[in-house]
Design an enzyme around this catalytic site. Structure first.
Site, PDB file in Angstrom:
ATOM      1  N   HIS A 188       7.703   9.683  12.016  1.00 14.60           N
ATOM      2  CA  HIS A 188       8.525  10.273  10.976  1.00 14.60           C
ATOM      3  C   HIS A 188       9.983   9.830  11.089  1.00 14.60           C
ATOM      4  CE1 HIS A 188       7.611  12.893   7.710  1.00 14.60           C
ATOM      5  NE2 HIS A 188       8.849  13.328   7.774  1.00 14.60           N
ATOM      6  N   GLU A 430      -8.424  -1.641   0.363  1.00 17.18           N
ATOM      7  CA  GLU A 430      -8.016  -1.759   1.770  1.00 17.18           C
ATOM      8  C   GLU A 430      -9.204  -1.901   2.715  1.00 17.18           C
ATOM      9  OE1 GLU A 430      -5.577   1.624   2.844  1.00 17.18           O
ATOM     10  OE2 GLU A 430      -6.890   3.035   1.819  1.00 17.18           O
ATOM     11  N   ASP A 454      -4.385  -1.698   6.187  1.00 15.62           N
ATOM     12  CA  ASP A 454      -5.776  -1.443   6.540  1.00 15.62           C
ATOM     13  C   ASP A 454      -6.660  -2.648   6.237  1.00 15.62           C
ATOM     14  OD1 ASP A 454      -6.014   1.085   7.791  1.00 15.62           O
ATOM     15  OD2 ASP A 454      -5.490   2.053   5.904  1.00 15.62           O
ATOM     16  N   CYS A 501       0.641  -2.677  -1.879  1.00 18.20           N
ATOM     17  CA  CYS A 501       1.510  -1.619  -1.372  1.00 18.20           C
ATOM     18  C   CYS A 501       1.538  -1.561   0.153  1.00 18.20           C
ATOM     19  CB  CYS A 501       1.117  -0.258  -1.941  1.00 18.20           C
ATOM     20  SG  CYS A 501      -0.541   0.261  -1.479  1.00 18.20           S
TER      21      CYS A 501
HETATM   22  C1  PEP Z   1      -2.286   0.262   3.783  1.00 14.80           C
HETATM   23  O1  PEP Z   1      -3.292   0.528   4.449  1.00 14.80           O
HETATM   24  O2  PEP Z   1      -1.856  -0.890   3.606  1.00 14.80           O
HETATM   25  C2  PEP Z   1      -1.503   1.348   3.156  1.00 14.80           C
HETATM   26  C3  PEP Z   1      -0.514   1.090   2.313  1.00 14.80           C
HETATM   27  O3  PEP Z   1      -1.805   2.630   3.485  1.00 14.80           O
HETATM   28  P1  PEP Z   1      -1.408   3.333   4.878  1.00 14.80           P
HETATM   29  O4  PEP Z   1      -0.459   2.398   5.598  1.00 14.80           O
HETATM   30  O5  PEP Z   1      -0.804   4.628   4.523  1.00 14.80           O
HETATM   31  O6  PEP Z   1      -2.742   3.436   5.550  1.00 14.80           O
HETATM   32 MG    MG Z   2      -4.228   2.484   4.324  1.00 15.84          MG
END
Ligand code: PEP
Ligand code: MG
Length: 559
Positions: A188, A430, A454, A501
């Site tokens: 965080h 992902e 992921d 993302c």
């Molecule tokens: C990802 O897996 O790329 C993603 C954006 O989600 P998180 O990092 O929250 O798993």
């Molecule tokens: Mg993810």
């Protein structure tokens, strides 16, 4: 001069006095008092001070996250003045003659135990609240400053790590930088630092000694170095770097309001990733075109129990209205694996990253999912919402999730609660499975957003949490890039948009590649918007398209 090496997780250079985050711990002394009346008065004064602090926190939470968030502190206020609680403390002081610190601790522990033994989950969860309040009052009695920073001047804040509830309380105008002994890049503190645009260094272990408190330190979030009492040369070098970085930021600021268009006219949307409603400030400040990923699990991580529909509704509504009609993609709950939440009582798993997480939990426990979907659709009346599901592998999962969306909409319509009919529903790509069947998935959703964190982990069979696997976790691996290309092509064949993302979206070495394969949207941390815009504007896509696409198919990147 002492140099300490950690891991930089938010760039920038800052200098200031080192300040250790204050927590109300210290050694609790237990003794008999002579003047019981005066001791009780000392408790009453501390209680009044706690009420005042909680009032300030409630107002701050209201401003930052709405009425529901403020309620936590208002409940604490009520519990702080609760008759039973106060009478128990009074009894310990007046009848047993013990000091106020010990009386509050004992009364708090007894009440917490009573709550914990209750059947009802809501009351069970109040045990943590009573402990929290007692810690606050004891801290006041012992003269420990609550809220972290008791300094007239801004400081470099040192801590082991900060809990989400602690970051809410920080006076952010007093922080020049962070140094933590533990933590990870996704902690965080790190996320907060990146969003605030201040340097942060994690993982310094016990190298940072309490005796450095108050001495000047210079932190460099790019290299991860923390210098205590820098010599003249080092100070000059780091201050020069600081000036250069600020200058670069000023140049980037001139790009505010400019389009994200390459030299030969190809446009890409640059959106932002956020973790909580407060982060919208940073999105607007950095001229993000929208929000491409709101990690809604923040709301769950910040609560001691399942957040209610109203609590979630207020938070989503705030983000949507603050974004003033710009698109906001809210990802439904993505917990499990690295993001565990106690009150979900998830059983231990041998392979949590491959286990019951994200959309799987939502489909297995539809009552939790429905609460979130109701809050989301209710909030859709206040802006331009898109909903996104994480961790998809199959078409049936998406169909089942969409069916729940339809049910929720029908319910709201029947109850006469307004919602928008224009909400797009998309998915994160992902998992390799989702990428491979993206031709099918594209027929049932409105958009794709590729989660490269992921996707890399699952494609390369490489744990994203394990720092020892650093060189094996190669997001530039052709296997990952080829999947991205395939997903974008499948999206476009069905006329839907495809974004990225994951962290890779902000990787400037790949911007040309992403433009050349026609990625429509890149969602990045707010501070990455302007550097990315600069990179897009400097790129001539047509000139490199063929070569870049060929490269993906070759072994340009070490296989
Ligand atoms: C990802 O897996 O790329 C993603 C954006 O989600 P998180 O990092 O929250 O798993
Ligand atoms: Mg993810």
């Amino acid at each position: 001069m002492i140099t300490i090496q950690g891991k930089g997780v938010s760039t920038g250079v800052a200098a200031g006095p080192l300040y250790f985050y204050q927590r109300a711990k210290g050694t609790l002394r237990r003794y008999e008092v002579e003047d019981r009346e005066a001791e009780f008065a000392r408790f009453k004064a501390a209680q009044a001070k706690a009420m005042e602090q909680l009032g300030v926190l409630a107002e701050k939470a209201r401003e930052e996250a709405g009425d529901e968030a403020a309620m936590l502190f208002e409940t604490h206020q009520m519990m702080c003045e609760d008759m039973d609680y106060e009478e128990a403390i009074e009894g310990f002081i007046r009848e047993s003659g013990i000091n106020a610190e010990a009386a509050v601790t004992d009364a708090g522990a007894a009440q917490a135990e009573a709550f914990a033994a209750m059947e009802d989950d809501y009351f069970k969860a109040r045990a943590a609240d009573v402990k929290d309040i007692s810690t606050r009052i004891v801290g006041i009695l012992m003269g420990v400053v609550q809220g972290g920073i008791d300094s007239e001047v801004p400081v470099i804040l040192a801590a082991d790590d900060l809990a989400p509830s602690e970051t809410v309380q920080l006076d952010k105008s007093k922080i020049l930088g962070f140094v933590t002994s533990g933590g990870s890049g996704s902690s965080h503190t790190a996320i907060l630092a990146r969003t605030m645009g201040i340097p942060a260094i994690i993982g310094v272990g016990d190298q940072l000694k309490p005796e450095y408190e108050g001495r000047e330190v210079i932190v460099d979030g790019g290299t991860g170095s923390v210098v205590v009492d820098a010599d003249d040369d080092t100070r000059e070098r780091l201050m020069k770097k600081r000036t250069e970085l600020l200058h670069r930021q000023q140049l980037l600021n001139q790009l505010r309001g400019q389009p994200n268009v390459s030299r030969d006219g190809q446009e890409v949307r640059i959106y932002c990733n956020i973790g909580n409603p407060e982060d919208v400030h940073a999105v607007l400040e950095n001229d993000g075109g929208g929000i491409g990923l709101f990690r809604s699990e923040f709301l769950y991580l910040n609560c001691d129990d399942y957040p209610t529909e109203d609590y979630q509704f207020e938070a989503y509504k705030k983000v949507l209205s603050d974004m003033g009609g710009k698109e906001v993609v809210i990802r439904t709950l993505d917990i499990g694996a690295d993001k565990m939440i106690g009150y979900f009582n998830l059983p231990h798993e041998e392979n949590p990253a491959l286990g019951n997480r994200a959309l799987r939990i939502c489909l297995n426990r539809p009552e939790i999912f429905r609460t979130q979907l109701r809050a989301l659709y209710r909030a859709s009346a206040y802006g331009r919402l898109s909903i996104m599901f994480p961790m998809v592998t199959s078409v049936w999962e998406v169909k089942e999730a969409k069916k729940l969306c339809e049910q929720v909409k029908a319910e709201l319509a029947e109850e006469g609660i307004p919602f928008s009919e224009e909400v797009d529903v998309g998915i994160m790509i992902e998992t390799p499975a989702a990428a491979v069947v993206s031709d099918r998935l594209a027929k049932v959703v409105d958009f794709f957003s590729i989660g490269t964190n992921d996707l890399t982990q699952y494609t390369l069979a490489c744990d994203r949490q394990n720092n020892d696997l650093g060189r094996f976790f190669n997001a530039h691996h052709p296997a990952v890039l080829r999947l991205i290309k395939m997903v974008a092509e499948n999206a476009h064949k069905e006329g839907i948009w495809c974004g990225i993302c994951g962290e890779l979206g902000a990787d400037l070495d790949l911007t040309e590649t992403f433009l050349s394969i026609g990625i429509d949207e890149l969602s990045v941390s707010p501070r990455s918007v302007l550097p990315l815009r600069q990179k897009v504007r400097d790129t001539e896509v047509a000139a490199v398209r063929e070569k870049l696409v060929d490269d993906l198919m070759s072994d340009r990147n070490t296989i």
